[in-house]
Write an enzyme that holds these catalytic residues in place. Structure first.
Site, PDB file in Angstrom:
ATOM      1  N   ASP A  29     -37.268 -13.492  -8.334  1.00  0.00           N
ATOM      2  CA  ASP A  29     -38.080 -14.682  -8.562  1.00  0.00           C
ATOM      3  C   ASP A  29     -38.632 -15.145  -7.216  1.00  0.00           C
ATOM      4  O   ASP A  29     -37.885 -15.250  -6.230  1.00  0.00           O
ATOM      5  CB  ASP A  29     -37.214 -15.783  -9.202  1.00  0.00           C
ATOM      6  CG  ASP A  29     -38.038 -16.965  -9.700  1.00  0.00           C
ATOM      7  OD1 ASP A  29     -38.823 -17.524  -8.900  1.00  0.00           O
ATOM      8  OD2 ASP A  29     -37.898 -17.326 -10.864  1.00  0.00           O
ATOM      9  N   THR A  93     -42.268 -21.998 -18.221  1.00  0.00           N
ATOM     10  CA  THR A  93     -43.608 -22.146 -17.643  1.00  0.00           C
ATOM     11  C   THR A  93     -44.406 -20.849 -17.730  1.00  0.00           C
ATOM     12  O   THR A  93     -45.625 -20.884 -17.766  1.00  0.00           O
ATOM     13  CB  THR A  93     -43.536 -22.588 -16.161  1.00  0.00           C
ATOM     14  OG1 THR A  93     -42.793 -21.620 -15.427  1.00  0.00           O
ATOM     15  CG2 THR A  93     -42.883 -23.956 -16.028  1.00  0.00           C
ATOM     16  N   HIS A  98     -38.228 -14.173 -20.191  1.00  0.00           N
ATOM     17  CA  HIS A  98     -37.497 -13.713 -19.014  1.00  0.00           C
ATOM     18  C   HIS A  98     -36.172 -14.457 -18.916  1.00  0.00           C
ATOM     19  O   HIS A  98     -36.071 -15.611 -19.333  1.00  0.00           O
ATOM     20  CB  HIS A  98     -38.317 -13.915 -17.729  1.00  0.00           C
ATOM     21  CG  HIS A  98     -38.819 -15.314 -17.572  1.00  0.00           C
ATOM     22  ND1 HIS A  98     -39.939 -15.767 -18.241  1.00  0.00           N
ATOM     23  CD2 HIS A  98     -38.351 -16.370 -16.860  1.00  0.00           C
ATOM     24  CE1 HIS A  98     -40.148 -17.033 -17.935  1.00  0.00           C
ATOM     25  NE2 HIS A  98     -39.186 -17.435 -17.103  1.00  0.00           N
TER      26      HIS A  98
HETATM   27  P1  AMP Z   1     -39.635 -20.457 -16.290  1.00  0.00           P
HETATM   28  O1  AMP Z   1     -39.785 -21.898 -15.868  1.00  0.00           O
HETATM   29  O2  AMP Z   1     -38.294 -20.174 -16.911  1.00  0.00           O
HETATM   30  O3  AMP Z   1     -40.787 -19.998 -17.150  1.00  0.00           O
HETATM   31  O4  AMP Z   1     -39.632 -19.632 -14.953  1.00  0.00           O
HETATM   32  C1  AMP Z   1     -40.749 -19.000 -14.412  1.00  0.00           C
HETATM   33  C2  AMP Z   1     -40.317 -18.438 -13.104  1.00  0.00           C
HETATM   34  O5  AMP Z   1     -41.224 -17.427 -12.718  1.00  0.00           O
HETATM   35  C3  AMP Z   1     -40.267 -19.450 -11.953  1.00  0.00           C
HETATM   36  O6  AMP Z   1     -38.937 -19.525 -11.445  1.00  0.00           O
HETATM   37  C4  AMP Z   1     -41.241 -18.888 -10.921  1.00  0.00           C
HETATM   38  O7  AMP Z   1     -40.789 -19.040  -9.599  1.00  0.00           O
HETATM   39  C5  AMP Z   1     -41.305 -17.426 -11.311  1.00  0.00           C
HETATM   40  N1  AMP Z   1     -42.540 -16.734 -10.979  1.00  0.00           N
HETATM   41  C6  AMP Z   1     -43.800 -17.121 -11.275  1.00  0.00           C
HETATM   42  N2  AMP Z   1     -44.688 -16.198 -10.837  1.00  0.00           N
HETATM   43  C7  AMP Z   1     -43.962 -15.218 -10.241  1.00  0.00           C
HETATM   44  C8  AMP Z   1     -44.282 -13.987  -9.594  1.00  0.00           C
HETATM   45  N3  AMP Z   1     -45.553 -13.589  -9.468  1.00  0.00           N
HETATM   46  N4  AMP Z   1     -43.279 -13.229  -9.119  1.00  0.00           N
HETATM   47  C9  AMP Z   1     -42.001 -13.628  -9.257  1.00  0.00           C
HETATM   48  N5  AMP Z   1     -41.618 -14.763  -9.856  1.00  0.00           N
HETATM   49  C10 AMP Z   1     -42.593 -15.558 -10.350  1.00  0.00           C
END
Ligand code: AMP
Ligand code: ZN
Length: 134
Positions: A29, A93, A98
């Site tokens: 992440d 988000t 995931h």
């Molecule tokens: P969620 O709020 O559970 O949907 O988590 C989304 C996660 O994706 C967040 O912790 C972000 O930091 C992570 N994230 C978003 N874009 C990327 C990316 N390109 N590479 C790695 N992690 C990402």
């Protein structure tokens, strides 16, 4: 498909891949809530955990446990949270399912707090309601 995690799974945009199988990929992440914070996801697009077919759910669960064990060996955290945010109201988000693996250290400042409603609800009726759909 403009989904960012589909693009990551297809290697159209770069990421730090820690593990992959035929149907699942685990990447670091970007936010690194703590060192080793990893996301495990299916390579195919499913919006959230409720959409997963059994075979992908199994592969996702196995990969999650495998990577969690590796993170434990690598960083010796005091603990690990494994969590999935399902839908916006739960904090999701990125709408490609995931699982977060978040290594935890004592007093690291991360707060995941659950209300204690012990005694408030009729547990047998809740239990029966869920069982009806299983
Ligand atoms: P969620 O709020 O559970 O949907 O988590 C989304 C996660 O994706 C967040 O912790 C972000 O930091 C992570 N994230 C978003 N874009 C990327 C990316 N390109 N590479 C790695 N992690 C990402
Ligand atoms: Zn996707």
């Amino acid at each position: 498909m403009s989904c960012i995690f589909c693009k990551i799974a297809n290697k159209e945009i770069p990421s730090s891949v820690v593990y992959e199988t035929e149907n699942v990929i685990a990447i670091l992440d970007l936010s690194q809530a703590n060192q080793g914070h990893t996301l495990v996801m299916p390579k195919s697009h499913y919006a959230n955990i409720l959409e997963l077919p059994d075979n992908i759910a199994s592969e996702l669960a196995l990969a999650t446990v495998k990577v969690a064990k590796a993170i434990d060996e690598a960083f010796h955290p005091d603990g690990i949270n494994i969590l999935n945010n399902c839908k916006e109201a739960a904090g999701q988000t990125v709408m490609h399912v995931h699982v977060h693996i978040i290594p935890r250290m004592k007093d690291d400042g991360i707060e995941i707090e659950l209300a204690n409603n012990e005694g408030k609800y009729d547990l047998s009726s809740i239990c029966n309601k869920i069982k009806h759909y299983l």
